[in-house]
Design a protein around this motif. Sequence first.
Motif, PDB file in Angstrom:
ATOM      1  N   TRP A 106      -5.196  -4.059  11.874  1.00  0.00           N
ATOM      2  CA  TRP A 106      -4.280  -2.970  11.511  1.00  0.00           C
ATOM      3  C   TRP A 106      -4.510  -1.850  12.518  1.00  0.00           C
ATOM      4  N   LYS A 139      -6.824  -9.172   3.998  1.00  0.00           N
ATOM      5  CA  LYS A 139      -6.948  -7.953   4.801  1.00  0.00           C
ATOM      6  C   LYS A 139      -8.354  -7.418   4.551  1.00  0.00           C
ATOM      7  N   ASP A 159      -3.277   3.834  10.497  1.00  0.00           N
ATOM      8  CA  ASP A 159      -2.586   4.248   9.278  1.00  0.00           C
ATOM      9  C   ASP A 159      -1.389   5.131   9.607  1.00  0.00           C
ATOM     10  N   TRP A 173      -6.419  -7.848  -0.406  1.00  0.00           N
ATOM     11  CA  TRP A 173      -7.243  -6.843   0.281  1.00  0.00           C
ATOM     12  C   TRP A 173      -8.681  -6.912  -0.224  1.00  0.00           C
ATOM     13  N   ARG A 189     -15.289   8.716   2.076  1.00  0.00           N
ATOM     14  CA  ARG A 189     -14.175   8.281   1.200  1.00  0.00           C
ATOM     15  C   ARG A 189     -14.705   7.952  -0.203  1.00  0.00           C
ATOM     16  N   TRP A 210       0.808  -1.225   0.000  1.00  0.00           N
ATOM     17  CA  TRP A 210       0.000   0.000   0.000  1.00  0.00           C
ATOM     18  C   TRP A 210       0.842   1.276   0.000  1.00  0.00           C
ATOM     19  N   ASP A 219      -2.641  -4.956  -1.695  1.00  0.00           N
ATOM     20  CA  ASP A 219      -3.643  -4.111  -1.033  1.00  0.00           C
ATOM     21  C   ASP A 219      -4.655  -3.599  -2.054  1.00  0.00           C
ATOM     22  N   ASP A 220      -5.330  -2.540  -1.718  1.00  0.00           N
ATOM     23  CA  ASP A 220      -6.409  -1.940  -2.512  1.00  0.00           C
ATOM     24  C   ASP A 220      -5.971  -1.691  -3.962  1.00  0.00           C
ATOM     25  N   CYS A 238      -9.171  -4.429   9.533  1.00  0.00           N
ATOM     26  CA  CYS A 238      -8.644  -3.087   9.259  1.00  0.00           C
ATOM     27  C   CYS A 238      -9.846  -2.173   9.132  1.00  0.00           C
ATOM     28  N   ASP A 295     -10.897  -4.622   5.029  1.00  0.00           N
ATOM     29  CA  ASP A 295     -10.896  -3.195   5.357  1.00  0.00           C
ATOM     30  C   ASP A 295     -12.333  -2.677   5.482  1.00  0.00           C
ATOM     31  N   GLY A 304      -9.696   1.673   7.880  1.00  0.00           N
ATOM     32  CA  GLY A 304      -9.059   2.963   7.633  1.00  0.00           C
ATOM     33  C   GLY A 304      -8.051   3.219   8.738  1.00  0.00           C
ATOM     34  N   GLY A 305      -7.195   2.214   8.971  1.00  0.00           N
ATOM     35  CA  GLY A 305      -6.378   2.189  10.173  1.00  0.00           C
ATOM     36  C   GLY A 305      -7.093   1.321  11.192  1.00  0.00           C
ATOM     37  N   ASN A 329     -13.803   1.415   5.423  1.00  0.00           N
ATOM     38  CA  ASN A 329     -13.269   2.776   5.393  1.00  0.00           C
ATOM     39  C   ASN A 329     -14.249   3.922   5.544  1.00  0.00           C
TER      40      ASN A 329
HETATM   41  C1  DGJ Z   1      -7.085   1.978   4.709  1.00  0.00           C
HETATM   42  C2  DGJ Z   1      -6.086   1.047   5.328  1.00  0.00           C
HETATM   43  O1  DGJ Z   1      -5.867   1.397   6.653  1.00  0.00           O
HETATM   44  C3  DGJ Z   1      -4.809   1.066   4.513  1.00  0.00           C
HETATM   45  O2  DGJ Z   1      -3.846   0.242   5.119  1.00  0.00           O
HETATM   46  C4  DGJ Z   1      -5.089   0.629   3.113  1.00  0.00           C
HETATM   47  O3  DGJ Z   1      -5.476  -0.711   3.086  1.00  0.00           O
HETATM   48  C5  DGJ Z   1      -6.168   1.516   2.503  1.00  0.00           C
HETATM   49  N1  DGJ Z   1      -7.325   1.596   3.340  1.00  0.00           N
HETATM   50  C6  DGJ Z   1      -6.557   1.014   1.163  1.00  0.00           C
HETATM   51  O4  DGJ Z   1      -7.587   1.732   0.625  1.00  0.00           O
END
Ligand code: DGJ
Length: 728
Positions: free
Chosen positions: A544, A475, A547, A410, A442, A335, A365-366, A525, A477, A527-528, A479
């Motif tokens: 996670w 992973k 971030d 991801w 987002r 990432w 990742d993404d 995860c 996520d 967004g952190g 967000n």
């Molecule tokens: C938020 C995550 O915390 C990051 O590590 C990463 O995976 C991004 N999203 C990807 O969009």
Amino acid sequence: MSITFNTESKIFYLDGKNITYAFFINEYGYAEHLYFGKQIGHDDIRSMRSSGAGSFIATIPGIDLNTKGIKSYQHFPSELSFFGTGDYREPAVMLTHSNGDRLVELLYDSYEILSEKPAIGGIPSMRGGETLVVHLKDKINGFACDLYYTVYDDCSVLARRAVYKNFTDNTVMLDRAYSFSFSLPRNDYDVISLYGAWAKERHVERAPMRHGVTSIDSKRTTSSATLNPFMAIVDNTTTEEFGNAYGISLIYSSSYVLKAEGTSGGRTLVTGGINDFDFRWKLCKGEMFETPEVILAYSCDGLGGMSRELHDAMRNYLINPRYVGKSRPIVINNWEATYFNFDNDKLKAIAKAVEGTGIDTFVLDDGWFGKRDSDKSGLGDWFVNEGKLQGGLKEIISYVNSLGMKFGLWFEPEMVSEDSELFRAHPDYAIGTSDRPRCYGRNQYMLDLTREDVRDHIVDAVNKVLRENNIQYVKWDYNRNVTESYSLGRESDRQAEFSHRYALGVYDLCERIVNSNPDIFFEGCSGGGARFDPAMLYYFPQIWTSDDTDAEERTFIQYGTSLAYPLSTMSCHVSIVPNHQTGRITSIETRADIAHLGATGYELDTSDYSDEDKEATCKQVEEYKQIETLILNGDLYRTEDPHTSNFFGFMVVSKDKSEAILTAYRRMGSVNNEVKYFKVSGLDESKTYSVTGYDATFKGSTLMNVGLPAAFKKGDFMTLRYLFKEVL
Ligand code: DGJ
């Protein structure tokens, strides 16, 4: 561990490791709290009851005015407080009957002791053995509540929850359905919470409470980075090492509330559970409502002791057993190296550079799917973006596998982009009403997980990718947070069920994706670390953490997180400098030493690695492997608090005290300083240890009383690591 009931005094004693929790059924049939703290004898402590002050006291309904003694619900330390009959404290339960009557009076009916702790339908909870169930009932209308209690031999915690049962003749609207209440004997405690934001998760805040309600909550349909579903209540003299500390940790991932109410009677009522600010649950005749569980921890060894009890409880009884104590993947994640801008060659170069370093998993990742070149499109389209990845996932996976590494991917299963094939085909899958524009978060919308058909779609799409490819790590996520809480799939009088139903939807999704792929390792995860809560830990043994990967900032984030959560649950990566969030430059050694205080990994552009970088990484991974068992299973001692000094110190000691690691950190370097000794904690006084950097051996008592003089190299943001090994 034991649960006993004295039939004469009607006292229930629950004894766990070093703790006793006691309550009794009083003369009015009320479940009255007596004690929670360090283990005590099974004496008849009813004689020590006292009512404290009060004003405008209402007597228990129907009792004779001349009755002697305490005769108001307001005055009983409570196991479950209720509304409308003279208790003006925070009720744990509020409801509306079909005739508009809102009264409920939950008194003792019976109890049973189950040999195995039952699971909660659809919500993660602690595993456990012997469990007390106390059945409470409203004698007038039949509404009922079961209180569940479990204690443990090897950690000083109690698991508690409530189940509400509509045994009335009509539908009842549950307006509030908290999981527990109990009382503490004073009202002058300090309350500690973990507040934060994106890239600033779980910072510690300590403030005194007095009269009135001190409360923390989330209204986001998630546990959130704003305030973690954790509260500590401590004596105002309690320190890291000494004093009474109660930890309250709610196993839940949607809007929640935790409250400590200081009463004029001199006590504190502690209660909480699902946040009722936007909650109303229609409970039809014969139905029951199961609330999420709370972990109540106690230690007389200060905040450190409380944390160690919570860590043991989560590691041994909450995290899915297939992960407990098991070695974790050491990942290289692309990432921060590429964001959305990558192709096969770039990914291959990143992976190739760490071949043979001990890093065992490459995580893509993404950006690998749909039309996903920025965060404005593609979510929901879980098929590979062949424009970016010629040969599809198979090509990059087989390359990574050929390097001897596993492959991770991801996903953000709960989301959809407006610009996606999924949204164009099923706009109604997104959360929202039909007559208003939705908020973006987002640049994306959220899928309505309260709907079964939407969940089915997600499960099929994600499981297809997992089935068709050699993927060993995911992973997961998340967000953004819910807005326009409304489901097109539900009746109008059930819309206020949305927030809780969303949590149930997430858990169902996890059951059907995580638990149906037992060979894949799942990391959480948000967004952190915005959904770092005990319920998610059941599915994701590590999350996670933030971030913000800057080592200096991480000392605060990891310190705060460790108040409630074990080190093994914190995913921590060695990342790029200048750091992408703070712009700060710290050495690769410092970044690694701080990231190795959790489930470690790497997240930088290794494609330009020099031989020296590769060698450094090899050495770090080797060093991590030496301490991995400590990180997974050890006891944490927070020896220096970065909030109050220029230093940070974490010491992790094996359960048998035969080995330990101390990671010491100095923020700012300066010259001609006062001498600084690092505290050494948790060793066995009588054992003899070798210590990195010293030729001599030392008794545990010597190390713990003398400490270690810090010998940092010149510069800011420096670390030192000491390994302690028992010498036989
Ligand atoms: C938020 C995550 O915390 C990051 O590590 C990463 O995976 C991004 N999203 C990807 O969009």
